[in-house]
Design an enzyme around this catalytic site. Structure first.
Site, PDB file in Angstrom:
ATOM      1  N   GLU A  49     -51.746 -11.114 -45.457  1.00  0.00           N
ATOM      2  CA  GLU A  49     -52.732 -12.268 -44.690  1.00  0.00           C
ATOM      3  C   GLU A  49     -51.728 -13.193 -43.828  1.00  0.00           C
ATOM      4  OE1 GLU A  49     -54.972 -14.867 -46.953  1.00  0.00           O
ATOM      5  OE2 GLU A  49     -55.685 -13.337 -48.439  1.00  0.00           O
ATOM      6  N   ASP A  60     -56.150 -26.233 -47.449  1.00  0.00           N
ATOM      7  CA  ASP A  60     -54.893 -25.910 -47.738  1.00  0.00           C
ATOM      8  C   ASP A  60     -54.238 -27.308 -48.366  1.00  0.00           C
ATOM      9  OD1 ASP A  60     -54.747 -23.328 -46.621  1.00  0.00           O
ATOM     10  OD2 ASP A  60     -54.679 -23.963 -44.499  1.00  0.00           O
TER      11      ASP A  60
END
Length: 260
Positions: A49, A60
């Site tokens: 990724e 995140d």
């Protein structure tokens, strides 16, 4: 058959889960990030990724958020993400992009899909885009034979699991815990239960992310998932050792974990 379908079929034939490794593009600088994604592929990652740095990364945790900030401060621009996609493909792993929707929207979904396909990308994960609002991306992905990947979480209703899985191709991203990304001392207890719920509505491969940080945890998740996603632990390894030896060592450990 897409490149993602092929890699999961191969892993299934080998009676193991796939290792899906995440790193943000341009961290700590462009040249090092190019070498880092190549190192992931060489050390056993099946899918890589390539994360698009973003100024408002709601999903995140601090490790990835700080890495993205450093990348942007260093002058990273979205078009360079395709250089990393090419590097992953040339190194022998399957590249996918992981991006919040706003950068892709500003770039232009059709243009982004075209450039991603030209670089050898297999698809894109969109953590903040739900299928109900993804018509522009789904059309662009279809036009360029890319796999759209959406997320499900423990809070998802059965109806939402079904509709999300139906919109996915390649695999479904199963977020094992609620909250932001980051390494954890134990894999979320809801992970196996959520995987069972998603298996009831789709035959697509299911990849579990959020929390895996070592080979033992990778082995634990590989027992019930088709893919094990690792991000923050790999980002931390790059940060602590720019020579990338720590990254290679950790990736090899994780690859061994999904193969045990």
């Amino acid at each position: 058959m897409s490149a993602l379908s092929e890699v999961f079929d191969r892993c299934r034939a080998e009676d193991r889960a796939a290792l899906v490794a995440y790193l943000p593009a341009g961290f700590p600088d462009l040249d090092t990030s190019l070498e880092a994604v190549r190192a992931l592929a060489a050390s056993g990652a099946d899918v890589v990724e390539v994360g698009v740095p973003y100024t408002d990364p709601l999903m995140d945790g601090p490790v990835i958020e700080q890495a993205a900030s450093r990348s942007l401060a260093g002058g990273f621009r979205l078009a360079r993400v395709f250089d990393l996609v090419r590097a992953v493909r040339e190194a022998g792993a399957v590249p996918v992009v992981m991006s919040y929707w706003n950068p892709v929207l500003h770039y232009g979904p059709e243009r982004f899909a075209s450039d991603l396909a030209a670089a050898g990308g297999a698809g894109m994960i969109t953590p903040d885009l739900v299928p109900d609002e993804a018509d522009a991306w789904l059309q662009a992905a279809d036009a360029h034979d890319l796999d759209p990947v959406f997320l499900v979480a423990p809070s998802s209703t059965d109806a939402r699991l079904r509709s999300t899985a139906e919109a996915c191709r390649g695999f479904v991203y199963v977020a094992s815990t609620m909250g932001v990304t980051g390494t954890r001392s134990a894999v979320g207890g809801d992970a196996a239960t959520l995987v069972d719920r998603v298996r009831a509505v789709t035959d697509l491969p299911l990849c579990v992310g959020l929390g895996v940080s070592d080979g033992a945890q990778a082995h634990e998740v590989a027992a019930f998932a088709d893919g094990v996603i690792v991000g923050s632990a790999l980002v931390r390894a790059v940060d602590q050792d720019p020579s990338l030896e720590a990254l290679r060592t950790l990736t090899a450990e994780l690859a061994a974990g999904v193969r045990r």
